[in-house]
Every structure is written in structure tokens, then in C-alpha cells.
Scaffold this motif. Sequence first.
Motif, PDB file in Angstrom:
ATOM      1  N   LEU A 159     102.272 -28.999 -19.246  1.00 35.97           N
ATOM      2  CA  LEU A 159     100.823 -29.158 -19.284  1.00 35.97           C
ATOM      3  C   LEU A 159     100.188 -28.356 -18.154  1.00 35.97           C
ATOM      4  CD1 LEU A 159      98.228 -30.425 -20.346  1.00 35.97           C
ATOM      5  CD2 LEU A 159      98.694 -32.433 -18.904  1.00 35.97           C
ATOM      6  N   GLY A 160     100.756 -28.475 -16.961  1.00 34.56           N
ATOM      7  CA  GLY A 160     100.261 -27.704 -15.824  1.00 34.56           C
ATOM      8  C   GLY A 160     100.410 -26.210 -16.054  1.00 34.56           C
ATOM      9  N   LYS A 161     101.531 -25.815 -16.647  1.00 32.63           N
ATOM     10  CA  LYS A 161     101.771 -24.401 -16.939  1.00 32.63           C
ATOM     11  C   LYS A 161     100.750 -23.875 -17.936  1.00 32.63           C
ATOM     12  CE  LYS A 161     105.572 -21.349 -18.458  1.00 32.63           C
ATOM     13  NZ  LYS A 161     105.039 -20.804 -19.703  1.00 32.63           N
ATOM     14  N   SER A 162     100.442 -24.679 -18.948  1.00 32.05           N
ATOM     15  CA  SER A 162      99.465 -24.269 -19.951  1.00 32.05           C
ATOM     16  C   SER A 162      98.082 -24.074 -19.328  1.00 32.05           C
ATOM     17  CB  SER A 162      99.400 -25.315 -21.067  1.00 32.05           C
ATOM     18  OG  SER A 162      98.406 -24.981 -22.010  1.00 32.05           O
ATOM     19  N   ILE A 163      97.709 -24.979 -18.425  1.00 33.23           N
ATOM     20  CA  ILE A 163      96.404 -24.870 -17.762  1.00 33.23           C
ATOM     21  C   ILE A 163      96.342 -23.612 -16.902  1.00 33.23           C
ATOM     22  CG2 ILE A 163      94.901 -25.930 -16.034  1.00 33.23           C
ATOM     23  CD1 ILE A 163      95.881 -28.652 -17.080  1.00 33.23           C
ATOM     24  N   ARG A 164      97.429 -23.338 -16.152  1.00 34.21           N
ATOM     25  CA  ARG A 164      97.465 -22.139 -15.312  1.00 34.21           C
ATOM     26  C   ARG A 164      97.335 -20.875 -16.173  1.00 34.21           C
ATOM     27  NH1 ARG A 164     101.677 -24.960 -12.945  1.00 34.21           N
ATOM     28  NH2 ARG A 164     103.237 -23.611 -13.932  1.00 34.21           N
ATOM     29  N   GLU A 165      98.060 -20.860 -17.292  1.00 30.48           N
ATOM     30  CA  GLU A 165      98.034 -19.671 -18.143  1.00 30.48           C
ATOM     31  C   GLU A 165      96.681 -19.487 -18.815  1.00 30.48           C
ATOM     32  OE1 GLU A 165     101.348 -20.051 -20.768  1.00 30.48           O
ATOM     33  OE2 GLU A 165     102.821 -19.587 -19.204  1.00 30.48           O
ATOM     34  N   GLU A 169      94.861 -15.968 -18.329  1.00 27.48           N
ATOM     35  CA  GLU A 169      94.466 -15.127 -19.456  1.00 27.48           C
ATOM     36  C   GLU A 169      92.968 -14.834 -19.418  1.00 27.48           C
ATOM     37  OE1 GLU A 169      96.342 -13.601 -21.643  1.00 27.48           O
ATOM     38  OE2 GLU A 169      98.198 -14.448 -20.847  1.00 27.48           O
ATOM     39  N   ASN A 170      92.164 -15.831 -19.044  1.00 26.64           N
ATOM     40  CA  ASN A 170      90.727 -15.602 -18.934  1.00 26.64           C
ATOM     41  C   ASN A 170      90.409 -14.634 -17.800  1.00 26.64           C
ATOM     42  OD1 ASN A 170      88.707 -17.342 -20.697  1.00 26.64           O
ATOM     43  ND2 ASN A 170      90.552 -18.581 -20.400  1.00 26.64           N
ATOM     44  N   ALA A 171      91.172 -14.743 -16.691  1.00 27.11           N
ATOM     45  CA  ALA A 171      90.969 -13.811 -15.579  1.00 27.11           C
ATOM     46  C   ALA A 171      91.307 -12.389 -16.013  1.00 27.11           C
ATOM     47  CB  ALA A 171      91.830 -14.227 -14.383  1.00 27.11           C
ATOM     48  N   MET A 172      92.381 -12.241 -16.797  1.00 27.05           N
ATOM     49  CA  MET A 172      92.782 -10.914 -17.276  1.00 27.05           C
ATOM     50  C   MET A 172      91.719 -10.342 -18.211  1.00 27.05           C
ATOM     51  SD  MET A 172      96.529  -9.799 -18.660  1.00 27.05           S
ATOM     52  CE  MET A 172      96.379 -10.104 -20.405  1.00 27.05           C
ATOM     53  N   ASN A 173      91.118 -11.204 -19.005  1.00 28.86           N
ATOM     54  CA  ASN A 173      90.063 -10.776 -19.910  1.00 28.86           C
ATOM     55  C   ASN A 173      88.836 -10.282 -19.149  1.00 28.86           C
ATOM     56  OD1 ASN A 173      89.207 -10.415 -22.614  1.00 28.86           O
ATOM     57  ND2 ASN A 173      87.949 -12.249 -22.485  1.00 28.86           N
ATOM     58  N   ALA A 211     112.445 -22.282 -22.768  1.00 30.81           N
ATOM     59  CA  ALA A 211     112.992 -21.282 -21.848  1.00 30.81           C
ATOM     60  C   ALA A 211     112.623 -19.857 -22.234  1.00 30.81           C
ATOM     61  CB  ALA A 211     114.519 -21.413 -21.778  1.00 30.81           C
ATOM     62  N   ILE A 212     112.310 -19.636 -23.503  1.00 29.20           N
ATOM     63  CA  ILE A 212     111.957 -18.296 -23.940  1.00 29.20           C
ATOM     64  C   ILE A 212     110.603 -17.916 -23.351  1.00 29.20           C
ATOM     65  CG2 ILE A 212     111.583 -16.810 -25.933  1.00 29.20           C
ATOM     66  CD1 ILE A 212     114.445 -17.956 -25.588  1.00 29.20           C
ATOM     67  N   HIS A 213     110.527 -16.710 -22.792  1.00 29.03           N
ATOM     68  CA  HIS A 213     109.270 -16.286 -22.159  1.00 29.03           C
ATOM     69  C   HIS A 213     108.155 -16.216 -23.193  1.00 29.03           C
ATOM     70  CE1 HIS A 213     106.479 -14.385 -19.450  1.00 29.03           C
ATOM     71  NE2 HIS A 213     106.293 -13.399 -20.304  1.00 29.03           N
ATOM     72  N   TYR A 214     107.150 -17.033 -22.993  1.00 25.52           N
ATOM     73  CA  TYR A 214     106.016 -17.074 -23.908  1.00 25.52           C
ATOM     74  C   TYR A 214     104.811 -17.609 -23.152  1.00 25.52           C
ATOM     75  CZ  TYR A 214     102.884 -18.523 -27.641  1.00 25.52           C
ATOM     76  OH  TYR A 214     101.783 -18.690 -28.439  1.00 25.52           O
ATOM     77  N   ARG A 215     103.683 -16.956 -23.332  1.00 22.40           N
ATOM     78  CA  ARG A 215     102.459 -17.394 -22.678  1.00 22.40           C
ATOM     79  C   ARG A 215     101.494 -17.942 -23.725  1.00 22.40           C
ATOM     80  NH1 ARG A 215     101.603 -15.671 -17.551  1.00 22.40           N
ATOM     81  NH2 ARG A 215      99.354 -15.811 -17.813  1.00 22.40           N
ATOM     82  N   LYS A 216     100.985 -19.140 -23.470  1.00 20.93           N
ATOM     83  CA  LYS A 216      99.955 -19.687 -24.342  1.00 20.93           C
ATOM     84  C   LYS A 216      98.627 -18.980 -24.069  1.00 20.93           C
ATOM     85  CE  LYS A 216     101.810 -24.314 -25.148  1.00 20.93           C
ATOM     86  NZ  LYS A 216     101.525 -25.772 -25.098  1.00 20.93           N
ATOM     87  N   HIS A 217      97.727 -19.133 -25.005  1.00 19.38           N
ATOM     88  CA  HIS A 217      96.362 -18.612 -24.867  1.00 19.38           C
ATOM     89  C   HIS A 217      96.308 -17.082 -24.840  1.00 19.38           C
ATOM     90  CE1 HIS A 217      95.825 -22.797 -23.780  1.00 19.38           C
ATOM     91  NE2 HIS A 217      96.542 -22.623 -22.686  1.00 19.38           N
ATOM     92  N   VAL A 218      97.346 -16.404 -25.364  1.00 20.52           N
ATOM     93  CA  VAL A 218      97.338 -14.942 -25.321  1.00 20.52           C
ATOM     94  C   VAL A 218      96.189 -14.357 -26.141  1.00 20.52           C
ATOM     95  CG1 VAL A 218      99.787 -14.637 -24.833  1.00 20.52           C
ATOM     96  CG2 VAL A 218      99.045 -14.889 -27.205  1.00 20.52           C
ATOM     97  N   SER A 219      95.688 -15.115 -27.112  1.00 20.68           N
ATOM     98  CA  SER A 219      94.588 -14.604 -27.932  1.00 20.68           C
ATOM     99  C   SER A 219      93.311 -14.414 -27.116  1.00 20.68           C
ATOM    100  CB  SER A 219      94.319 -15.546 -29.106  1.00 20.68           C
ATOM    101  OG  SER A 219      93.965 -16.839 -28.648  1.00 20.68           O
TER     102      SER A 219
END
Length: 317
Positions: A159-165, A169-173, A211-219
Amino acid sequence: GVGGGCPALCDLVEELQVVDDKGDLVTYSKENDGVEFMKAVSTNLGLFVFVYKMTLNVQPSEYIVESTNEFLPIRSTLDSAAALKALVESHWSTEIFWTPYNSIGLSSDDMEKAKTEKDFGTLPIKEKMANWDPLNDDCWLKFVDFKPGGEPEKQSYYLGKSIREFFQENAMNWIGPLLVKKPHLTPGYCWLSNFLLKKQPSKIVQQLPHAIHYRKHVSVAPVYDMEFAFVVDDDYENVSTACKVVYNKIKEYKDRNKYPMNICLGMRFMGASDSLLCPAVVGKQSPNEKVKTLYIEILTMPGTPDWKEFCEEIAMV
């Protein structure tokens, strides 16, 4: 996909329901149409007319793994085929990421000297950029190995990881348009990205899917992506050569004050595929042969100057 000997996702297809050119719903399956027919129909998920529904052969598992994050110099990893082979083949799964320019940061000695002389104008920022050598950069290696009996992270961690990502992602945008307008800021942004990556845990016990590298919110933050796939030679020389093509081309562009790649180069090792239009099929010589396929992705922000020219030059090598 990723992982030792793992096939591509399209190899798991047992049945497809598709809408054909007449608008009819048609069902194809391994049971009714045969394995060889499904190798063509499965293609690369979505390339065969309009897919309405699919059935995948997914087996339940409780595999517990240990994920290890290491940052090692390119000089002793991607630039050395023998070292790269030893690293990849000593782990069940290996993913590698390189964010360019990450060695341009100031050292503690640089900062201490500036404090002593009370002159921060002496900081060698321009010199470090002028003398940047990709071989001095670190690359991030993500290893995954089975750990029976391990205690996986609680769900609260994810949950914490999802919030950070989400915020990342918004910062990258937000940063993307800035880098498009002012490409000279790219090295600093890439250095900061790599610096923040190093803040993640060096080891973590997880259930395999996590464990597989995957980032949520990539859209939230779309990217440009150029990708290649090819079979890995036994000595890994073709892998090392492909990496050299990319980071030498990045240096060539940097020397002309151009920065076409501002996210990362990513590499995933996996098995071969039976599906005829899957890129990983190039590595399958016979049904019983164990081979590795490498996927290399080069990512940058949409609208990045010189991206098209850069991609064309990479592809022609």
C-alpha cells in the motif's frame, strides 16, 4: 515476462474468443483446434483480430522469493560479457536498469573541500559532466531467488509502495514537459532518479507475483519506448555488445549537448516462446532446447528532442 526459463504470456493461452471480420464471435482453443493452430492464433495477445475473451493456463502457487537490489558499475557488469553471464546465471531471475549520467554527482570530498575553502563556486559540476563516462555509472540489478519458508512482507508495505509510485508517476508527468523544453536539465534529473532508487530496501522477502518489477499508475505518465528482443548467446557477448551500442550512442549525443534518453534502459531475461509472432520465438530452436531471450527497452519522455533520430541510429547498428 521475466524469470529463468519462463515463457511469454501468450504461451499461456488455452482459449480465445475473438470477433472476426464478419462481426461474429468465434472461439479457438487448444482442445478443439490443436496446439499448432493456437501457436498462430495466440500471436502476441491482441494482434489477431479483436480479442473479446481469453482463458489462460494459470497455476496456483505459494512461491516465496527473496528480491535483492544491487547497484554495480557498468564497467564490471554490462561492459563485461563474462561478468554479466556470471551475474545472470547465478539467479533465477535478473532485471537490469540503467539511468544515464548517474555518476556526475558530487562526492563527499568535493563538498568538504568547498566547505573548507568557503567557496562553493569551486564545485566541479561542469568538469564532471564534461568528463562523464558511462562506464563509471551504476546500473540497478534486481535479482529474484526462491526462499522456501520465508516470511513475506505484509500487505501494508505494498500500500505504501503504491502511494509512493502514484506521486512519483505524477511528478514524472510534470517534469517531462520541462525536460522537453530544457534538455540540458536531463543529467541532473537522471542523477536524482538514480539517487532515489538507491533508497529502496536492499533485500525483501515477497510472494513471487510481487517480486516482478512493475510500477502501478504507469498510465499517469506515458513514455516513448523502443524495444528489441533476441536470443542470448552462450557467452553473452551479444548482450554486452547491445548495451555498448546504447551507452556509447548516449555519450556521443551528450558530447553534442543532446539528451534523447531521459528515463532508463531496461533489460529482462526470460525463456523462449512457441507463439509464432512473439518476439521471443527467435530463441526457440527445438521443443526441448532451453534458451534465454533478452528484451531491451529504451525509455524516454514523450516529445523528447532527437528521439526519432536516436532510435533510428540504434536500430541500424
